[in-house]
Design a protein around this motif. Sequence first.
Motif, PDB file in Angstrom:
ATOM      1  N   ILE A  18      99.854 -54.501 -58.118  1.00 24.31           N
ATOM      2  CA  ILE A  18     100.672 -53.971 -59.198  1.00 24.31           C
ATOM      3  C   ILE A  18     100.341 -52.502 -59.488  1.00 24.31           C
ATOM      4  O   ILE A  18     100.664 -51.986 -60.540  1.00 24.31           O
ATOM      5  CB  ILE A  18     100.487 -54.802 -60.485  1.00 24.31           C
ATOM      6  CG1 ILE A  18      99.026 -54.778 -60.950  1.00 24.31           C
ATOM      7  CG2 ILE A  18     100.969 -56.229 -60.276  1.00 24.31           C
ATOM      8  CD1 ILE A  18      98.803 -55.493 -62.275  1.00 24.31           C
ATOM      9  N   ALA A  19      99.711 -51.839 -58.542  1.00 27.25           N
ATOM     10  CA  ALA A  19      99.403 -50.422 -58.731  1.00 27.25           C
ATOM     11  C   ALA A  19     100.693 -49.624 -58.889  1.00 27.25           C
ATOM     12  O   ALA A  19     101.721 -49.949 -58.308  1.00 27.25           O
ATOM     13  CB  ALA A  19      98.602 -49.897 -57.534  1.00 27.25           C
ATOM     14  N   ALA A  20     100.624 -48.561 -59.694  1.00 30.08           N
ATOM     15  CA  ALA A  20     101.802 -47.735 -59.939  1.00 30.08           C
ATOM     16  C   ALA A  20     102.241 -47.048 -58.655  1.00 30.08           C
ATOM     17  O   ALA A  20     101.408 -46.671 -57.825  1.00 30.08           O
ATOM     18  CB  ALA A  20     101.477 -46.695 -61.002  1.00 30.08           C
ATOM     19  N   PRO A  21     103.558 -46.883 -58.468  1.00 26.77           N
ATOM     20  CA  PRO A  21     104.059 -46.171 -57.286  1.00 26.77           C
ATOM     21  C   PRO A  21     103.487 -44.755 -57.250  1.00 26.77           C
ATOM     22  O   PRO A  21     103.289 -44.127 -58.280  1.00 26.77           O
ATOM     23  CB  PRO A  21     105.575 -46.162 -57.495  1.00 26.77           C
ATOM     24  CG  PRO A  21     105.851 -47.296 -58.428  1.00 26.77           C
ATOM     25  CD  PRO A  21     104.654 -47.385 -59.326  1.00 26.77           C
ATOM     26  N   LEU A  22     103.258 -44.253 -56.064  1.00 29.39           N
ATOM     27  CA  LEU A  22     102.666 -42.932 -55.916  1.00 29.39           C
ATOM     28  C   LEU A  22     103.705 -41.853 -56.177  1.00 29.39           C
ATOM     29  O   LEU A  22     104.821 -41.902 -55.658  1.00 29.39           O
ATOM     30  CB  LEU A  22     102.091 -42.769 -54.506  1.00 29.39           C
ATOM     31  CG  LEU A  22     101.237 -41.530 -54.263  1.00 29.39           C
ATOM     32  CD1 LEU A  22     100.014 -41.531 -55.170  1.00 29.39           C
ATOM     33  CD2 LEU A  22     100.822 -41.461 -52.808  1.00 29.39           C
ATOM     34  N   SER A  23     103.320 -40.883 -56.998  1.00 25.92           N
ATOM     35  CA  SER A  23     104.215 -39.776 -57.312  1.00 25.92           C
ATOM     36  C   SER A  23     104.577 -39.001 -56.045  1.00 25.92           C
ATOM     37  O   SER A  23     103.727 -38.800 -55.170  1.00 25.92           O
ATOM     38  CB  SER A  23     103.548 -38.840 -58.320  1.00 25.92           C
ATOM     39  OG  SER A  23     104.307 -37.668 -58.503  1.00 25.92           O
ATOM     40  N   THR A  24     105.816 -38.550 -55.956  1.00 26.75           N
ATOM     41  CA  THR A  24     106.265 -37.831 -54.765  1.00 26.75           C
ATOM     42  C   THR A  24     105.599 -36.466 -54.616  1.00 26.75           C
ATOM     43  O   THR A  24     105.608 -35.889 -53.515  1.00 26.75           O
ATOM     44  CB  THR A  24     107.797 -37.641 -54.796  1.00 26.75           C
ATOM     45  OG1 THR A  24     108.169 -36.981 -56.017  1.00 26.75           O
ATOM     46  CG2 THR A  24     108.509 -38.981 -54.714  1.00 26.75           C
ATOM     47  N   ASP A  25     105.024 -35.938 -55.720  1.00 21.60           N
ATOM     48  CA  ASP A  25     104.351 -34.644 -55.603  1.00 21.60           C
ATOM     49  C   ASP A  25     102.882 -34.787 -55.212  1.00 21.60           C
ATOM     50  O   ASP A  25     102.157 -33.800 -55.095  1.00 21.60           O
ATOM     51  CB  ASP A  25     104.475 -33.834 -56.898  1.00 21.60           C
ATOM     52  CG  ASP A  25     103.836 -34.539 -58.097  1.00 21.60           C
ATOM     53  OD1 ASP A  25     103.311 -35.655 -57.923  1.00 21.60           O
ATOM     54  OD2 ASP A  25     103.890 -33.970 -59.204  1.00 21.60           O
TER      55      ASP A  25
END
Length: 206
Positions: A18-25
């Motif tokens: 359930i880790a947060a999606p990785l930011s595109t930056d």
Amino acid sequence: FAAALAAAGLIATSMNAIAAPLSTDNPFAKQSTLPYQMPPLDRIKDEHIGPAIEAGMAEEIEQIEGIANNSAAPTFENTIVAMERAGDLLTRASAVFSNLTSSNTNPTLEALQKEMSPKLAAHSDAIFLNPKLFARVKTLYDTRASLKLDSESLRLLERYYTLFVRAGANLSEARKAELRQLNEQISSLTTEFRQLVLKGDNAAAI
């Protein structure tokens, strides 16, 4: 006691999932375009590493679950090759993390290292102690003589089988639960020891 340990392992796996999606930056979000896909160290900051590792673990667990729960009969391609291709994000992030903590660390990275070591140990166990996944690998290993694999593919299959067995895949569920806790303890203590040795080396330097 064993049931409690097993639950702890499941909780660790669920936390990864359930880790947060990785930011595109985040520099780790995409493969590097540098020669040999070398990491863009000029853009990587300490705060990028933790989220990338967390997202990488979650991504790999999802990929591994897809392989383990594949309704198709196991083949070299849908099992061994699929595992080889899984975990790309985690590989990128952990490679940089490992190199930085061993050559150019700082208090922030050391704290992250202590936090991530048991999580990474639990993540590895979630893969190598997955009974459905091991069953697919074992099926291929037991029938390897009839698969007509080239020498490199055969070696890879045999290596995977050995890794699973050495990681405890043949243990009972109760023993797997004990092993999970031991692996997390060993990982944490190993990190603590390495950091102490590094500090000692730095203190003795001229």
